[in-house]
Write a protein that holds these residues in place. Structure first.
Motif, short mmCIF file in Angstrom:
data_model
loop_
_atom_site.label_atom_id
_atom_site.label_comp_id
_atom_site.label_asym_id
_atom_site.label_seq_id
_atom_site.Cartn_x
_atom_site.Cartn_y
_atom_site.Cartn_z
N ASP A 164 0.82 -1.21 0.00
CA ASP A 164 0.00 0.00 0.00
C ASP A 164 0.86 1.27 0.00
O ASP A 164 0.37 2.35 -0.33
CB ASP A 164 -0.96 0.01 1.20
N LEU A 165 2.15 1.14 0.32
CA LEU A 165 3.04 2.29 0.25
C LEU A 165 3.26 2.75 -1.19
O LEU A 165 3.74 3.86 -1.43
CB LEU A 165 4.40 1.94 0.88
N ALA A 166 2.89 1.90 -2.14
CA ALA A 166 3.06 2.24 -3.55
C ALA A 166 1.89 3.02 -4.11
O ALA A 166 1.91 3.42 -5.29
CB ALA A 166 3.26 0.96 -4.36
N ASP A 167 0.87 3.28 -3.32
CA ASP A 167 -0.32 3.96 -3.81
C ASP A 167 0.03 5.35 -4.34
O ASP A 167 0.92 6.03 -3.83
CB ASP A 167 -1.37 4.07 -2.71
N ALA A 168 -0.69 5.75 -5.38
CA ALA A 168 -0.48 7.05 -6.01
C ALA A 168 -1.70 7.34 -6.87
O ALA A 168 -2.65 6.55 -6.92
CB ALA A 168 0.78 7.03 -6.87
N ASP A 169 -1.70 8.49 -7.55
CA ASP A 169 -2.81 8.77 -8.46
C ASP A 169 -2.87 7.73 -9.57
O ASP A 169 -3.94 7.30 -9.99
CB ASP A 169 -2.65 10.17 -9.08
N VAL A 170 -1.68 7.34 -10.04
CA VAL A 170 -1.57 6.34 -11.10
C VAL A 170 -0.43 5.39 -10.74
O VAL A 170 0.63 5.84 -10.29
CB VAL A 170 -1.27 6.99 -12.47
#
Length: 325
Positions: free
Chosen positions: A255-261
């Motif tokens: 979940d640390l990789a979450d971003a707009d895209v």
């Protein structure tokens, strides 16, 4: 909006007349770069490399490349190597390269363990690679042919391309390629709404790697330079990347990789790389990018392994297509 592509082979063809004229003029004058002869096939130039100055033929005809970046550079500049190493993929030469361009290139072994006997058998007049890949083999390679090494690969790919172009005697074509890439970047940025809107869109690149942790790519690698050229924003997590390259996590921290895209690729078997486990789990499915339909699987051979202008041009096209969905 129709986006431009620099079409590297076409650019090379357009510039051949100009390059020929420049070459003839140079051959008819004195050469301060260490020519052995004022004209003919023995004329040389001196190229500054990671291993010191190296004399190479002004117009090498039998080129061997030992990594994917060098193969991309040569083909982009209209030079078909006589030999190349293969990447550790089932397709051998990376699959984004046109089949007609790689047809006839002799495979001289796996990238990290090139077959020196096979290389010598091709009687090359130039070998292109990098110190980080084959610095330990420099003495042996240099006995076969003049060997031009850059220091590293990946992040400094544009600077490395210029070294490759100089060694190949293709500086004029290289300028056209770089200019065409800049035009394509500008087109993509404009198509995505302009610099301000693009900068407000934070993008992450995730790579699932067999035998290793999951990589959240930082700002000092090949794909990061392309994202930066377009002007896309990067999440704060990218600042934690070791040496700017990647911040590695387990599936329990994806979940640390979450971003707009989020773009993601896989190297190796999806199960052994933890891709199947991770993308099927709750943490992944609950990421905002996933819920908003802004997660895109991309080809690892193109986005991560290619490292060159031909790959970059295709990536720009995919970025535009994905981000306008």
């Amino acid at each position: 909006m129709t986006l431009r592509s620099f079409r590297p082979r076409a650019l090379a063809a357009v510039s051949l007349t100009a390059v020929a004229a420049l070459t003839l003029a140079a051959c008819g004058s004195s050469d301060d770069s260490g020519s052995d002869s004022a004209s003919g096939s023995d004329a040389t130039r001196t190229v500054k490399t990671a291993m010191g100055d190296v004399k190479v033929k002004k117009a090498p005809q039998r080129v061997v490349v030992l990594d994917t970046a060098e193969l991309d550079s040569a083909l982009t500049l209209g030079v078909k190597p006589v030999g190349a190493t293969h990447a550790d993929v089932t397709s051998g030469f990376l699959n984004y390269l046109p089949k007609d361009q790689v047809a006839g290139i002799e495979d001289v072994g796996q990238m990290m363990t090139p077959n020196l006997e096979a290389i010598a058998g091709l009687k090359p007049d130039l070998i292109l690679t990098s110190k980080i890949r084959h610095g330990d083999k420099y003495a042996e390679l240099s006995k076969i042919a003049p060997t031009v090494m850059t220091e590293n690969t990946g992040y400094p790919w544009k600077e490395n391309f210029q070294v490759h172009a100089e060694a190949l005697g293709k500086e004029a074509e290289a300028k056209m390629v770089a200019d065409g890439y800049a035009d394509h970047v500008a087109d993509v940025t404009k198509a995505l709404g302009g610099k301000e809107k693009v900068a407000a869109t934070e993008v992450n690149m995730v790579r699932f790697v067999e035998g290793a942790d999951i990589r959240i790519y930082g700002k000092k690698n090949y794909i990061a330079t392309i994202l930066a050229d377009v002007g896309l924003g990067r999440p704060a997590i990218t600042d934690k990347a070791k040496d700017g390259f990647s911040y590695d996590v387990s599936p329990e921290k994806i979940d640390l990789a979450d971003a707009d895209v989020v773009f993601h690729s896989t190297y190796g078997d999806p199960k052994k790389s933890k891709e199947t486990e991770t993308t099927g789990g709750g943490l992944w499915k609950n990421m905002d990018a996933v819920k908003n339909g802004k997660v895109f699987a991309v080809d690892d051979q193109l986005w991560i392994q290619g490292i060159g202008y031909t790959a970059a041009d295709k990536i720009l096209g995919e970025l535009h297509k994905s981000l306008t969905k």
